[in-house]
Structures are given as C-alpha cells and as structure tokens.
Design a protein around this motif. Sequence first.
Motif, PDB file in Angstrom:
ATOM      1  N   TYR A  92       0.878  -1.277  -0.060  1.00 32.69           N
ATOM      2  CA  TYR A  92       0.024  -0.001   0.014  1.00 32.69           C
ATOM      3  C   TYR A  92       0.772   1.220  -0.065  1.00 32.69           C
ATOM      4  CZ  TYR A  92      -2.969   3.409   2.042  1.00 32.69           C
ATOM      5  OH  TYR A  92      -3.785   4.846   2.248  1.00 32.69           O
ATOM      6  N   PHE A  93       1.948   1.398   0.893  1.00 36.82           N
ATOM      7  CA  PHE A  93       2.704   2.500   0.870  1.00 36.82           C
ATOM      8  C   PHE A  93       3.415   2.708  -0.194  1.00 36.82           C
ATOM      9  CE2 PHE A  93       1.153   2.503   5.496  1.00 36.82           C
ATOM     10  CZ  PHE A  93       0.880   3.821   5.634  1.00 36.82           C
ATOM     11  N   SER A  94       4.100   1.480  -0.764  1.00 36.25           N
ATOM     12  CA  SER A  94       4.862   1.574  -1.736  1.00 36.25           C
ATOM     13  C   SER A  94       3.914   2.022  -3.039  1.00 36.25           C
ATOM     14  CB  SER A  94       5.453   0.148  -2.511  1.00 36.25           C
ATOM     15  OG  SER A  94       6.255  -0.451  -1.323  1.00 36.25           O
ATOM     16  N   PHE A  95       2.823   1.513  -3.330  1.00 40.47           N
ATOM     17  CA  PHE A  95       2.201   2.412  -4.343  1.00 40.47           C
ATOM     18  C   PHE A  95       1.875   3.892  -4.119  1.00 40.47           C
ATOM     19  CE2 PHE A  95      -2.411   3.675  -5.444  1.00 40.47           C
ATOM     20  CZ  PHE A  95      -2.235   3.537  -6.609  1.00 40.47           C
ATOM     21  N   LEU A  96       1.588   4.393  -2.857  1.00 40.74           N
ATOM     22  CA  LEU A  96       1.427   5.673  -2.540  1.00 40.74           C
ATOM     23  C   LEU A  96       2.707   6.429  -3.040  1.00 40.74           C
ATOM     24  CD1 LEU A  96      -0.538   5.759   0.873  1.00 40.74           C
ATOM     25  CD2 LEU A  96      -1.491   6.197  -1.437  1.00 40.74           C
ATOM     26  N   SER A  97       3.766   5.785  -2.541  1.00 44.14           N
ATOM     27  CA  SER A  97       5.048   6.598  -2.959  1.00 44.14           C
ATOM     28  C   SER A  97       5.262   6.883  -4.460  1.00 44.14           C
ATOM     29  CB  SER A  97       6.328   5.831  -2.351  1.00 44.14           C
ATOM     30  OG  SER A  97       6.547   4.440  -3.192  1.00 44.14           O
ATOM     31  N   ILE A  98       4.747   6.054  -5.304  1.00 44.19           N
ATOM     32  CA  ILE A  98       4.847   6.360  -6.800  1.00 44.19           C
ATOM     33  C   ILE A  98       3.936   7.036  -7.461  1.00 44.19           C
ATOM     34  CG2 ILE A  98       6.190   4.201  -6.942  1.00 44.19           C
ATOM     35  CD1 ILE A  98       3.651   2.721  -8.429  1.00 44.19           C
ATOM     36  N   LEU A  99       2.845   7.403  -6.699  1.00 43.12           N
ATOM     37  CA  LEU A  99       1.636   8.348  -7.136  1.00 43.12           C
ATOM     38  C   LEU A  99       2.156   9.777  -7.859  1.00 43.12           C
ATOM     39  CD1 LEU A  99      -1.227   8.241  -4.422  1.00 43.12           C
ATOM     40  CD2 LEU A  99      -1.128   7.404  -6.804  1.00 43.12           C
ATOM     41  N   PRO A 100       3.091  10.451  -7.196  1.00 44.32           N
ATOM     42  CA  PRO A 100       3.715  11.576  -7.925  1.00 44.32           C
ATOM     43  C   PRO A 100       4.089  11.272  -9.218  1.00 44.32           C
ATOM     44  CG  PRO A 100       4.367  11.416  -5.634  1.00 44.32           C
ATOM     45  CD  PRO A 100       3.732  10.096  -5.886  1.00 44.32           C
ATOM     46  N   LEU A 101       4.427  10.207  -9.802  1.00 41.56           N
ATOM     47  CA  LEU A 101       4.738   9.767 -11.258  1.00 41.56           C
ATOM     48  C   LEU A 101       3.464  10.006 -11.973  1.00 41.56           C
ATOM     49  CD1 LEU A 101       6.778   6.618 -10.449  1.00 41.56           C
ATOM     50  CD2 LEU A 101       7.581   8.851 -11.265  1.00 41.56           C
ATOM     51  N   ILE A 102       2.498  10.104 -11.447  1.00 37.91           N
ATOM     52  CA  ILE A 102       1.308  10.589 -12.459  1.00 37.91           C
ATOM     53  C   ILE A 102       1.257  11.959 -13.232  1.00 37.91           C
ATOM     54  CG2 ILE A 102      -1.108  10.682 -12.310  1.00 37.91           C
ATOM     55  CD1 ILE A 102      -1.614   8.777 -10.154  1.00 37.91           C
ATOM     56  N   PHE A 103       2.049  12.910 -12.435  1.00 38.10           N
ATOM     57  CA  PHE A 103       1.882  14.146 -12.870  1.00 38.10           C
ATOM     58  C   PHE A 103       2.923  14.310 -14.116  1.00 38.10           C
ATOM     59  CE2 PHE A 103       0.577  14.817  -8.485  1.00 38.10           C
ATOM     60  CZ  PHE A 103      -0.854  15.514  -8.865  1.00 38.10           C
ATOM     61  N   PRO A 104       4.039  13.558 -13.840  1.00 38.52           N
ATOM     62  CA  PRO A 104       4.999  13.782 -15.229  1.00 38.52           C
ATOM     63  C   PRO A 104       4.401  12.983 -16.519  1.00 38.52           C
ATOM     64  CG  PRO A 104       6.167  13.535 -13.354  1.00 38.52           C
ATOM     65  CD  PRO A 104       4.780  13.311 -12.973  1.00 38.52           C
ATOM     66  N   LEU A 105       3.509  11.975 -15.903  1.00 39.78           N
ATOM     67  CA  LEU A 105       2.992  11.043 -17.351  1.00 39.78           C
ATOM     68  C   LEU A 105       1.793  11.883 -17.932  1.00 39.78           C
ATOM     69  CD1 LEU A 105       3.136   7.546 -15.519  1.00 39.78           C
ATOM     70  CD2 LEU A 105       4.186   8.085 -17.372  1.00 39.78           C
ATOM     71  N   LEU A 106       1.198  12.450 -16.970  1.00 44.10           N
ATOM     72  CA  LEU A 106      -0.027  13.298 -17.665  1.00 44.10           C
ATOM     73  C   LEU A 106       0.607  14.508 -18.555  1.00 44.10           C
ATOM     74  CD1 LEU A 106      -2.357  13.749 -14.547  1.00 44.10           C
ATOM     75  CD2 LEU A 106      -2.869  12.394 -16.604  1.00 44.10           C
ATOM     76  N   LEU A 107       1.778  15.034 -18.021  1.00 44.46           N
ATOM     77  CA  LEU A 107       2.179  16.339 -18.748  1.00 44.46           C
ATOM     78  C   LEU A 107       2.651  15.658 -20.282  1.00 44.46           C
ATOM     79  CD1 LEU A 107       4.608  18.023 -16.203  1.00 44.46           C
ATOM     80  CD2 LEU A 107       2.371  18.689 -17.116  1.00 44.46           C
ATOM     81  N   LEU A 108       2.856  14.492 -20.303  1.00 45.00           N
ATOM     82  CA  LEU A 108       3.127  13.834 -21.617  1.00 45.00           C
ATOM     83  C   LEU A 108       1.979  14.089 -22.830  1.00 45.00           C
ATOM     84  CD1 LEU A 108       5.128  10.771 -20.761  1.00 45.00           C
ATOM     85  CD2 LEU A 108       6.149  12.869 -21.521  1.00 45.00           C
ATOM     86  N   ILE A 109       0.874  14.235 -22.164  1.00 49.19           N
ATOM     87  CA  ILE A 109      -0.361  14.474 -22.905  1.00 49.19           C
ATOM     88  C   ILE A 109      -0.332  15.903 -23.676  1.00 49.19           C
ATOM     89  CG2 ILE A 109      -2.919  14.156 -23.164  1.00 49.19           C
ATOM     90  CD1 ILE A 109      -2.811  12.605 -20.732  1.00 49.19           C
ATOM     91  N   PRO A 110      -0.306  16.114 -24.908  1.00 52.24           N
ATOM     92  CA  PRO A 110      -0.079  17.509 -25.276  1.00 52.24           C
ATOM     93  C   PRO A 110      -1.435  18.306 -24.886  1.00 52.24           C
ATOM     94  CG  PRO A 110       0.246  15.769 -27.085  1.00 52.24           C
ATOM     95  CD  PRO A 110      -0.278  15.001 -26.052  1.00 52.24           C
ATOM     96  N   PHE A 111      -1.096  19.346 -24.317  1.00 50.86           N
ATOM     97  CA  PHE A 111      -1.902  20.637 -23.978  1.00 50.86           C
ATOM     98  C   PHE A 111      -3.081  19.980 -22.624  1.00 50.86           C
ATOM     99  CE2 PHE A 111      -6.080  22.751 -24.180  1.00 50.86           C
ATOM    100  CZ  PHE A 111      -5.637  23.840 -23.715  1.00 50.86           C
ATOM    101  N   LEU A 112      -3.623  18.932 -23.150  1.00 48.89           N
ATOM    102  CA  LEU A 112      -4.719  18.613 -22.044  1.00 48.89           C
ATOM    103  C   LEU A 112      -3.719  18.202 -20.786  1.00 48.89           C
ATOM    104  CD1 LEU A 112      -7.749  17.951 -21.249  1.00 48.89           C
ATOM    105  CD2 LEU A 112      -7.096  15.570 -22.435  1.00 48.89           C
ATOM    106  N   GLY A 113      -2.642  17.442 -20.890  1.00 47.38           N
ATOM    107  CA  GLY A 113      -2.189  17.213 -19.693  1.00 47.38           C
ATOM    108  C   GLY A 113      -1.534  18.159 -19.091  1.00 47.38           C
ATOM    109  N   VAL A 114      -1.132  19.325 -19.518  1.00 43.77           N
ATOM    110  CA  VAL A 114      -1.064  20.566 -18.734  1.00 43.77           C
ATOM    111  C   VAL A 114      -2.128  20.966 -17.758  1.00 43.77           C
ATOM    112  CG1 VAL A 114      -0.109  22.856 -18.749  1.00 43.77           C
ATOM    113  CG2 VAL A 114       1.009  21.013 -20.126  1.00 43.77           C
TER     114      VAL A 114
END
Length: 209
Positions: A92-114
Amino acid sequence: MIFVVSILLLILYAFKIKDWKKNDHRLNPELSIYLKYLHYFTITITIVLLILELQIRGIWTGRIVTFIVLLSGIFYNLFAQKSVLNKLEKTYFSFLSILPLIFPLLLLIPFLGVVIVFSIIGRTISPFEKICYEDKNLRIQTSFVGVMAPPKILVYKKGLFFEKEVEDLYFPEEIDSLKVDYKKDSIYIHYWETNYDNQVVKSEIKIPQ
C-alpha cells in the motif's frame, strides 16, 4: 519542451525512490507506528466525510487533513521504518510513493495534460478564490474549478463541527454584490451579477433552514 521536462521528472523521481532505501535518518519504530495510524485515521475521516458529503468546519481544516493524508502516505517509506508494516501495508505505501509519477506522465499528453495537472494542483492547494459572504451560519465563496473554467460559486451551511455544501453554481458570471435574508423556514441569498452583455442581473437562491 514539456515532453523533455516530463521525462526528466520521471527519471529523477524514479531514482530518488530507489535511493529512499539508503536513508539512515528515519523515525524510530514507535513513531513509525504513530505515523502509520495517523495516516489511516486521517484517510478514514476523509473517506467518511466524502461519503456523507460533509467537510470539517473551517476553510483550511479540510485541506490540512488532506495534506496529512498525502504527505504521510507518499513519504512514509522515506521517513518511517518499514519493519513495522505487514506485507499488505508495504504494498500500500509503496503504491502511494509512486503516485507523484502520475503528474509527469500526464504532462506527456499534449495540452490536455498541462490543463489536468495544474487543475488538480490548484484544486488541492486552494480551497477558495474569494469569500463573498460569511457569518456564523453560512459561507459563500468562489472556488477554483480548473485552468480552463471560471470559478464556481459554492454555498456552505455551517454546523457545530462540520459544514455541508448546499448549493453550487456552475459557470457563474462575476458577482457584483449579494445580500442574505434569514426568514422563518428558509435562507434567501440575493446576488447581482454582470453578464456577458454587460447587464446587471439579479438572481436568488433559496436554502431551507
């Protein structure tokens, strides 16, 4: 440019998570247990209040609880002793520790990610944009909805320990002024707004007492 920054953030955070195991400055086992239960307690409160559609009274109180949930969960593996966790808790806590990785991944989506990233951050950090009216029973405020959306008007009815959102107006015009009238069985909120034609329009909200 955003693509490059996103990749760099992903790589940087991934390496930092790997280095967390090398951190020798950790809480002792007793404090690690307290931190674990603090996380469980605050996330339980958050979930229960979401189900009941309530929030703790106070503009910033709910945000403080949210920050405790996020910080104690995401950074638990960095500061606490994993030896106090069982197998499920470690996952559970290992999963939570990687949650911030979602933001850089979302930024890979052109315009909508930002738009998504900055909207999430804005809604998490800022509980309101402007307090339009407040007394011991009510709070009327404008709240950040998203980067591409205008503020939303929210009306909260206060209780002793909690408050409840009783009205919201999506995509409102700019409020010029408002007036609150307390009647025997209802609360009337009169507000004046300037529409897109630059005309002042009066509207009314009725809330049961």
